[in-house]
Design an enzyme around this catalytic site. Structure first.
Site, mmCIF file in Angstrom:
data_model
loop_
_atom_site.group_PDB
_atom_site.id
_atom_site.type_symbol
_atom_site.label_atom_id
_atom_site.label_comp_id
_atom_site.label_asym_id
_atom_site.label_seq_id
_atom_site.Cartn_x
_atom_site.Cartn_y
_atom_site.Cartn_z
ATOM 1 N N ASN A 1 48.776 54.799 -6.431
ATOM 2 C CA ASN A 1 48.314 56.139 -6.810
ATOM 3 C C ASN A 1 48.404 57.011 -5.562
ATOM 4 O O ASN A 1 47.903 56.618 -4.515
ATOM 5 C CB ASN A 1 46.856 56.044 -7.302
ATOM 6 N N GLY A 2 49.053 58.164 -5.663
ATOM 7 C CA GLY A 2 49.125 59.060 -4.513
ATOM 8 C C GLY A 2 50.567 59.345 -4.117
ATOM 9 O O GLY A 2 51.484 59.175 -4.917
ATOM 10 N N CYS B 1 47.669 59.239 -11.315
ATOM 11 C CA CYS B 1 47.861 57.839 -11.690
ATOM 12 C C CYS B 1 46.531 57.088 -11.761
ATOM 13 O O CYS B 1 45.567 57.459 -11.098
ATOM 14 C CB CYS B 1 48.734 57.136 -10.669
ATOM 15 N N ARG C 1 43.036 60.609 -17.059
ATOM 16 C CA ARG C 1 43.547 61.103 -15.779
ATOM 17 C C ARG C 1 44.925 61.728 -15.915
ATOM 18 O O ARG C 1 45.378 62.435 -15.019
ATOM 19 C CB ARG C 1 43.611 59.943 -14.763
ATOM 20 N N LYS D 1 40.275 77.677 -20.102
ATOM 21 C CA LYS D 1 39.989 76.641 -21.098
ATOM 22 C C LYS D 1 40.963 76.753 -22.254
ATOM 23 O O LYS D 1 41.532 75.780 -22.713
ATOM 24 C CB LYS D 1 38.545 76.838 -21.585
ATOM 25 N N GLU E 1 44.748 75.895 -21.176
ATOM 26 C CA GLU E 1 45.101 74.521 -20.798
ATOM 27 C C GLU E 1 45.185 73.590 -21.990
ATOM 28 O O GLU E 1 45.939 72.617 -21.955
ATOM 29 C CB GLU E 1 44.161 73.966 -19.722
ATOM 30 N N HIS F 1 44.605 100.171 -15.444
ATOM 31 C CA HIS F 1 45.476 100.248 -14.271
ATOM 32 C C HIS F 1 46.750 99.427 -14.445
ATOM 33 O O HIS F 1 47.403 99.092 -13.464
ATOM 34 C CB HIS F 1 44.695 99.830 -13.017
ATOM 35 N N LYS G 1 43.352 64.707 -14.895
ATOM 36 C CA LYS G 1 41.930 65.015 -14.752
ATOM 37 C C LYS G 1 41.560 65.242 -13.292
ATOM 38 O O LYS G 1 40.791 66.127 -12.968
ATOM 39 C CB LYS G 1 41.103 63.863 -15.332
ATOM 40 N N GLU H 1 36.989 81.510 -16.808
ATOM 41 C CA GLU H 1 36.905 80.131 -17.278
ATOM 42 C C GLU H 1 37.292 80.040 -18.758
ATOM 43 O O GLU H 1 37.992 79.121 -19.172
ATOM 44 C CB GLU H 1 35.478 79.602 -17.044
ATOM 45 N N TRP I 1 51.610 59.135 -13.284
ATOM 46 C CA TRP I 1 51.804 60.574 -13.468
ATOM 47 C C TRP I 1 52.898 60.939 -12.475
ATOM 48 O O TRP I 1 52.682 60.915 -11.268
ATOM 49 C CB TRP I 1 50.499 61.300 -13.166
HETATM 50 O O1 M6R Z 1 37.450 67.464 -9.960
HETATM 51 P P1 M6R Z 1 37.480 68.925 -9.621
HETATM 52 O O2 M6R Z 1 36.313 69.657 -10.167
HETATM 53 O O3 M6R Z 1 37.653 69.180 -8.152
HETATM 54 O O4 M6R Z 1 38.764 69.486 -10.339
HETATM 55 C C1 M6R Z 1 39.192 70.798 -10.138
HETATM 56 C C2 M6R Z 1 40.156 71.238 -11.213
HETATM 57 O O5 M6R Z 1 41.300 70.437 -11.189
HETATM 58 C C3 M6R Z 1 39.522 71.156 -12.597
HETATM 59 O O6 M6R Z 1 38.351 71.912 -12.644
HETATM 60 C C4 M6R Z 1 40.495 71.670 -13.674
HETATM 61 O O7 M6R Z 1 40.768 73.024 -13.485
HETATM 62 C C5 M6R Z 1 39.866 71.413 -15.038
HETATM 63 N N1 M6R Z 1 40.349 70.185 -15.576
HETATM 64 C C6 M6R Z 1 40.115 72.470 -16.013
HETATM 65 O O8 M6R Z 1 39.424 72.227 -17.191
#
Ligand code: M6R
Length: 608
Positions: A99-100, A2, A27, A485, A488, A504, A603, A481, A75
């Site tokens: 938020n939370g 949020c 976010r 990427k 997501e 395996h 985010k 990674e 959110w």
């Molecule tokens: O803010 P942070 O780096 O702690 O966030 C960790 C993950 O949520 C973040 O890296 C997430 O996997 C990315 N948005 C992916 O692109």
């Protein structure tokens, strides 16, 4: 997660709140709303959907008109995304945004019901807090907020308005981040600096349990115990352009292009006379010599930067490194000892699981080091040592430049540690450091070289149901990674696999036309990786190979070759990540997805 905003000042409050909320869209959210004082009365507008839906609704039904108020992007956690579950939520005299998560909301709700407060409209934990504030409200807002804060448990930030305190906004923080912006004759509340940077660069960081009272264009702060507090005013070292697309179609591609500058800004102040020097971060060669074991703990992309860090630190500095997902580490009772180092990597510095690791480290005798992008964030403030990455604000949910600068810090740390421990000579350290210094130019060159190919190859990926990333050693760490990427933002299922592990089990998934993206930048492992590529090719895979410009790859092994400049193989991940980012980006664009705001993702993950 949020987003919260608030405003008190001479401008049109609704306009400020909506424009600030737009800057927090990254976010992640599924509904939006505002509450504004209009002629002394609180007017609420809220809806499920995007901010544009809220604007349309306000055009039709009338827009609150005033100079003080609060706003929110939600959110969903408790209760589905719906108009009624959207924030703000109100008690009889109190309206809040939140938020939370409130962990004990069920028992608090029962308490309110037992006390004949039964007028709940939504399924949210937030409404319980609004009702509780209302229940305890005796005409003194701060006293009432303090009373409620003692009763609620969880991680939260709140924006609050009281019907009988017009033109005044209250804000409080426990765990979830909140800042208060100070302009000339106006004040702002926001979950993050980009929301207010258009209006002011000056802001206060609200700390755990602090209450801000915004009134008459200024703010004062008090503690949970009612004590007035003087706070330091911070100034953002970036401007509105950094939080704008500046002609790029998406933040993600802008941020990919910002990587050379981000790396340069991150490493330059930490290099002295051609050698890494982390003393400005409180890290001396003596400290680096003192560690027995290193744990790197993080989530998502940041954890993947830690994987690369592990390979590099172990290879060069010869110190044992364990990499963990924060949500696992915090509950697995890890064997952390005195003289160990726990590194927490986080772009936002607010990720709930990563933050929780800091508490775990306390009392073990180990030291904690945060590698964080957001200045003054919780993780940065709570760790024993901090190395800030200087990527500037990262708006796209899919992390690119933050990952790149995290890698650059992993290298600086590995080089300085290796030198401090006598594992490499001064000359070797200088050589490695100078390659790192050349990285911004090499990244720029790589973007130019591979962009068209990646755009083209991505058109071959959009129809895939599933694909594999494979690699060995650092290429495997990197392919994790690449795979994240892609999945997501393209919503295509993808896995990363250590190439040598395919036989395996996983190779049984390979069938005609399945894309396999092989990262093959490690010369010492090239022959073996090429054999693995041939194995999948022989089973019908469409192979896309990322390798350096001189690598000897048989034409019949690769359907598509993406060549990048050649450097010392230890540093290749920083270049090889570029085509992976671009493949993911263009695949998402070609599929017509919302690149910067992928579905279901936020985010900054500030709840568990
Ligand atoms: O803010 P942070 O780096 O702690 O966030 C960790 C993950 O949520 C973040 O890296 C997430 O996997 C990315 N948005 C992916 O692109």
């Amino acid at each position: 997660m949020c987003g919260i905003v608030g405003y008190v000042g001479p401008r049109d409050c609704t306009e400020v709140l909506v424009s600030a909320l737009k800057k927090l869209e990254y976010r992640g959210y599924d509904s939006a709303g505002i509450a504004v004082f209009e002629n002394g009365k609180i007017e609420v507008a809220k809806t499920k959907g995007r901010l544009s839906d809220l604007e349309t609704k306000m055009e039709k039904e009338g827009k609150p008109n005033g100079h003080a108020g609060i706003g929110h992007t939600r959110w969903a956690t408790h209760g589905e995304p719906s108009d009624v579950n959207s924030h703000p939520h109100s008690g009889r005299r109190v309206t809040i945004v939140h938020n939370g998560i409130i962990e004990n909301y069920k028992e608090l709700k029962q308490f309110l019901i037992d006390n004949e407060r039964t007028d709940f409209l939504s399924d949210t934990d937030t409404e319980v807090v609004a009702q509780l504030l209302d229940f305890y409200y005796d005409g003194n807002p701060v006293r009432c907020i303090r009373k409620v804060l003692h009763e609620i448990r969880g991680s939260y930030a709140l924006g609050i308005v009281f019907a009988d305190r017009p033109e005044t906004v209250y804000a409080v923080r426990c765990e979830s981040p909140l800042i208060v912006g100070q302009g000339t004759g106006e004040v702002f509340v926001a979950s993050d600096v980009p929301a207010i940077i258009k209006y002011t660069k000056d802001y206060y960081l609200l700390e755990y349990g602090e209450i801000a009272v915004l009134k008459n264009g200024s703010v004062h702060f008090c503690s949970l115990h009612g004590r007035m507090i003087d706070k330091e005013l911070h100034t953002a070292d970036w401007d509105e352009d950094s939080a704008e697309k500046c002609g790029y179609p998406h933040f993600m591609i802008k941020e990919i292009n910002e990587q050379p500058t981000a790396v340069k800004t991150t490493i330059t102040p930490r290099i002295e006379n051609g050698l890494p020097n982390l003393e400005e971060c409180g890290i001396t060669p003596e400290i680096l010599r003192s560690f027995n074991n290193i744990f790197i703990v993080a989530c998502g992309t940041a954890m993947h930067a830690g994987m690369v860090g592990k390979y590099v630190i172990e290879k060069i500095a010869r110190v044992s490194v364990t990499v963990d997902i924060a949500s696992e580490f915090r509950y697995r009772d890890p064997l952390i000892g005195e003289n160990d180092l726990v590194i927490i990597i986080s772009q936002s510095g607010e990720t709930a699981d990563s933050k929780a690791v800091l508490n775990l480290v306390k009392g073990t005798g180990a030291k904690s080091l945060a590698i964080v992008n957001v200045k003054g964030s919780s993780i940065a403030r709570e760790a024993d040592m901090v190395i800030y990455t200087h990527a500037g604000p990262e708006i796209a949910v899919a992390s690119t430049k933050a990952y790149m600068v995290q890698l650059s810090v992993m290298y600086l740390l590995a080089f300085e540690m290796a030198f401090a421990k006598g594992k490499i000579s001064e000359e070797q350290c200088r050589q490695l450091t100078s390659e790192l210094v050349s990285m911004p130019a090499k990244i720029e060159e790589t973007i130019g070289k591979v962009l068209d190919t990646c755009q083209y190859v991505s058109t071959k990926l959009i129809t895939a149901d599933s694909l594999l990333y494979i690699g060995r050693g650092l290429d495997y760490a990197l392919s994790m990674e690449g795979s994240l990427k892609l999945k997501e933002i393209s919503y295509i299922h993808s896995e990363s696999y250590a190439a040598g592990e395919l036989k395996h089990g996983t190779i049984s998934l390979v069938e005609d036309g399945m894309p396999v993206i092989a990262v093959a930048t490690q010369n010492s492992l090239l022959e073996k990786t090429v054999s693995n590529i041939k194995e999948v090719k022989a089973r019908g895979a469409m192979t896309i190979v990322i390798c350096d410009e001189h690598a000897d790859i048989d034409r019949d092994a690769a359907d598509y070759l993406i060549r990048i400049p050649k450097l010392n193989e230890t540093l290749m991940p920083m270049l090889a990540t570029v085509p992976m980012q671009l493949l993911a980006y263009y695949t998402s664009v070609n599929k017509g997805n919302d690149v910067d705001k992928p579905r279901n993702l936020a985010k900054s993950v500030t709840v568990e």
